[in-house]
Design an enzyme around this catalytic site. Structure first.
Site, PDB file in Angstrom:
ATOM      1  N   ASP A  32       0.853  -1.193   0.000  1.00  0.00           N
ATOM      2  CA  ASP A  32       0.000   0.000   0.000  1.00  0.00           C
ATOM      3  C   ASP A  32       0.888   1.242   0.000  1.00  0.00           C
ATOM      4  OD1 ASP A  32      -2.248   1.846   0.391  1.00  0.00           O
ATOM      5  OD2 ASP A  32      -3.360   0.085   1.048  1.00  0.00           O
ATOM      6  N   HIS A  85      -2.724   3.248  -4.662  1.00  0.00           N
ATOM      7  CA  HIS A  85      -2.242   2.726  -3.372  1.00  0.00           C
ATOM      8  C   HIS A  85      -0.863   2.088  -3.510  1.00  0.00           C
ATOM      9  CE1 HIS A  85      -5.531   3.593  -0.689  1.00  0.00           C
ATOM     10  NE2 HIS A  85      -6.425   3.063  -1.506  1.00  0.00           N
ATOM     11  N   GLU A 136      -9.504   2.955  -5.559  1.00  0.00           N
ATOM     12  CA  GLU A 136      -9.166   4.334  -5.195  1.00  0.00           C
ATOM     13  C   GLU A 136      -7.925   4.862  -5.917  1.00  0.00           C
ATOM     14  OE1 GLU A 136     -10.890   4.766  -0.742  1.00  0.00           O
ATOM     15  OE2 GLU A 136      -9.012   3.645  -0.863  1.00  0.00           O
TER      16      GLU A 136
HETATM   17  C1  ACM Z   1     -10.897  -0.223   0.190  1.00  0.00           C
HETATM   18  O1  ACM Z   1     -11.419  -0.174   1.301  1.00  0.00           O
HETATM   19  N1  ACM Z   1     -10.280   0.840  -0.312  1.00  0.00           N
HETATM   20  C2  ACM Z   1     -10.940  -1.412  -0.618  1.00  0.00           C
END
Ligand code: ACM
Ligand code: ZN
Length: 739
Positions: free
Chosen positions: A168, A229, A293
């Site tokens: 991440d 991410h 995201e």
């Molecule tokens: C997430 O909670 N961004 C998958």
């Protein structure tokens, strides 16, 4: 019949089995009278088993080794019901205790039984094949030992997938031999206060965890996030982003502005290399590629990304923007990379945007909609909707007294009542595309193992039951009683968990004030054994006074209270001070000025007490909210960021003499020269330091201290730097109105 009901009530299994008949009486454990058979031709469903216990014998039949493992977990819980010889029970991986009986035929996963077992006939099998839990070592790392603990516990409750979120923005946690900087650079971050947060799993450790899980019939599904991410990877290898710029450590939560660059082949070569090592470590059929995201702004300006969009003929239409289609293109290529290794792709529901890859499985987290759309289109899905109870990083009780979380509200009951198969899929004959469900425990606000356990349990047990038990057998009233036994199991394992705290309806508050009389009442998010309290300053015990009706106070007091479970365990203790006071006098008219006087001092301060001997500069602000606007918000927090403290002073007025409750996420709030709220060095979100004062009608002075800093990963410049007030318990908080 009555006896059978009583016996059935005493047998508290989680997850509840598909069928159980209680016969009455018990069987004394005797290896000569016990048989365990794995019979693929038994006609039992995959992972299914039967347990048949009479006074004379015990017989287990399973369709597979997994079924046998689950039968053993049920036997373990049956023995716990009996309470005899529990301590002699051997759960997988632990040492055999001499003098106990080893069940023949169970090598590797030894289950020792002693004492008596109730006579029952159980036929059992799972509702879903994906019974998942997720752990996030990226935001806050957890050890191999702690990871194994979750596998141990949750496999004992028949969960069978661990989704391991290994990469991440804030950390890359898996050793990749070809790219050592991923863990050397991307595996550690320096936080605001200079402390270092680091950790990664070597490939050897990963093999160890995967093997440990496999012994417990848990498949480990790794997640390698792309194209968003991914800041930790981009910090290690700047060539991966569109701008190839050097990126500062990302030590806050939320998504930074960097994504990998799918315009250049380098990203695909990198991911292909990473995946080729990942598949050597994880035998899982599925590999998770993230996909959630992803901020795509930089792609809009990136010549390589735009060239790729052109070359591939990716045009914006109803299915998505050109950049969404670029993500979809990248995910399709990931699907190809995985397919070359014989693996399947699973991704978060954003992979629907711009068009779903032909064989992708979707993990639906932003709601059920993504999962429904994917299943209607013939794709398999895993349901893990955040707002419907599957995100275990949400509050599970009153945010005013629970440890800080990312927000939202998911009680045990809400987690339990989640139903993963929507009507729409049943109506359209697509229900079988729901492979199962999963709970996620994101770790942004989880600062210790104990806190992670607290968030996970007992809510993960609710998810385990939904994942295994036929929907028609689920029953909240029964579960909330049975869960106490599972919690005692956690006690035996030394694992922390949430016990509902005594909460004040309308919002809990530990600093109460009154003029003549105060009434304090308590409730809990679900029934507990009792609520106890003391008034003499001593710590409550289970023998303390039991709360039965609202408590009235006419004098100042210190009230200590805790919940007590049905089995006598106390929740954390709350200490509530009640101060009987004369109204704080209104300020004389001559002293009152309108407007705000404000000043700032630049520097890195953690808490108000750190602001000493600093040069102040006057600043001009109109509203308290402006305190957090003195520097621009930049989520990436470049090294050039100027942190500061700011203080504002002014006057507000209250309409009547009464008790007022104040709340603020600022560092300190002073009223009439007295410190009322002090958030100390805590994370400044969901302030847990609301406080009351009795104020005379008229104007009062207020001083607010705000610090722009990052504590616990929360960037405080995102705060609304208001002071909130309310008069009556059923009033909503609103901003104080400055004169
Ligand atoms: C997430 O909670 N961004 C998958
Ligand atoms: Zn690019």
């Amino acid at each position: 019949m009555l006896l059978t009901l009583i016996l059935a009530a005493a047998i508290q299994l989680i997850p509840a089995p598909a069928q159980m008949q209680v016969r009455g009486g018990s069987f004394k454990v005797d290896p000569a009278k016990m048989s365990f058979v794995v019979d693929p031709a038994s006609g039992l469903p995959e992972e299914g088993y039967t347990i048949d216990i009479t006074r004379a014998r015990l017989k287990v039949v399973a369709s597979s080794e997994a079924g046998l493992f689950y039968a053993c977990q049920t036997l373990r819980q049956l023995q716990m019901a009996d309470q005899v010889g529990h301590d002699a029970l051997v759960i997988p991986g632990t040492t055999v205790i001499p003098g106990t009986t080893v069940i023949p035929g169970l090598t590797g996963n030894l289950l020792n039984l002693t004492g008596n077992l109730p006579c029952v006939k159980i036929t059992d099998y799972p509702r879903f094949r994906w019974r998942g839990f997720h752990v996030d070592p990226c935001r806050h790392f957890l050890s191999v030992e702690e990871t194994k603990r979750y596998i141990d516990i949750l496999s004992a409750y028949k969960m069978n997938v661990m989704h391991w979120h290994l990469t991440d923005d804030q950390g890359w946690r898996i050793q990749i031999l070809k790219y050592p900087r991923l863990t050397e650079i991307g595996g550690s971050r320096v936080e605001f206060d200079g402390s270092v947060h680091e950790g990664y799993y070597t490939q050897e450790q990963i093999r160890e965890v995967v093997a440990y899980a496999a012994e417990r019939h848990v498949t480990v599904v790794p997640e390698i996030e792309m194209p968003g991410h991914s800041t930790a990877a981009a910090r290690a290898y700047p060539g991966l982003t569109c701008t190839k710029e050097s990126i500062s450590t990302f030590y806050t939560w939320g998504s930074p502005d960097f994504a990998l660059c799918p315009g250049r082949e380098y990203m695909f070569e990198f991911l292909e290399d990473v995946i080729s090592e990942v598949v050597q470590l994880f035998p899982s059929e599925y590999i998770h590629i993230g996909g959630d995201e992803c901020k795509k702004d930089k792609w809009e300006k990136c010549p390589a990304c735009q060239a790729r969009i052109k070359a591939e003929g990716l045009v914006a239409d109803a299915a998505g923007t050109a950049e969404e289609k670029l993500q979809s293109y990248a995910v399709r290529r990931m699907e190809g990379i995985l397919a070359a290794h014989g693996r399947k792709l699973v991704g978060w529901d954003e992979i629907l945007e711009g068009g779903l890859s032909p064989n992708a499985t979707v993990m639906s987290w932003r709601g059920m909609e993504g999962g429904i759309a994917a299943a209607l289109a013939g794709h398999d899905v895993i349901m893990t909707p955040s707002h419907d109870g599957m995100y275990l990083d949400h509050f599970q009780g009153d945010p005013k007294i629970e440890p800080v979380t990312i927000g939202r509200y998911t009680t045990l009951e809400k987690a339990y009542k989640y139903e993963p198969v929507p009507e729409e899929l049943i109506k359209n004959g697509k229900a079988s595309h729901v492979l199962g469900l999963q709970c996620n425990t994101w770790s942004e606000y989880i600062y210790s193992d104990s806190q992670r356990e607290y968030m996970m349990f007992p809510r993960a047990f609710a998810v385990a039951e939904t994942a295994w038990t036929p929907a028609e057998n689920k029953d909240w009233e029964s579960f909330r009683v049975r869960v106490d036994k599972a919690c005692r199991d956690l006690d035996r394992r030394g694992v922390n968990y949430h016990i509902p705290l005594p909460e004040q309806p309308g919002g809990s508050c530990d600093k109460l004030a009154f003029q003549d009389k105060a009434v304090v009442s308590f409730t809990t998010t679900r029934p507990v054994g009792k609520i106890v309290y003391t008034l003499d300053g001593s710590e409550p015990t289970s023998a303390s006074m039991a709360y039965s009706k609202p408590l009235e106070f006419t004098e100042s007091a210190v009230l200590k209270t805790a919940s007590v479970t049905s089995y006598g365990k106390l929740s954390p203790v709350r200490t509530i001070t009640l101060t009987k006071e004369e109204p704080w006098p209104a300020q004389p008219a001559a002293a009152v000025e309108s407007g705000l006087k404000a000043k700032r001092a630049d520097g890195r301060f953690t808490k108000a007490a750190d602001i000493k001997d600093v040069p102040w500069k006057d600043v001009s602000i109109k509203r308290l909210r402006d305190l957090s606007t003195l520097e621009p918000f930049n989520r990436n927090l470049p090294d050039s960021t100027v942190f500061y403290a700011a203080v504002a002073e002014g006057f507000f007025s209250v309409e009547a003499t009464d008790t007022y409750r104040f709340s603020s996420d600022c560092d300190q709030v002073w009223i009439d020269g007295k410190l009322l709220i002090d958030n100390g060095a805590e994370v400044k979100r969901y302030s847990r330091h609301d406080a009351e004062a009795v104020l005379e009608a008229g104007p009062h002075s207020v001083k607010v201290v705000f610090i722009y800093n990052v504590v616990g990963g929360w960037n405080s410049i995102r705060n609304k730097t208001d002071v909130l007030v309310r008069r009556r318990p059923d009033d909503k908080f609103s901003s104080i109105k400055m004169l």
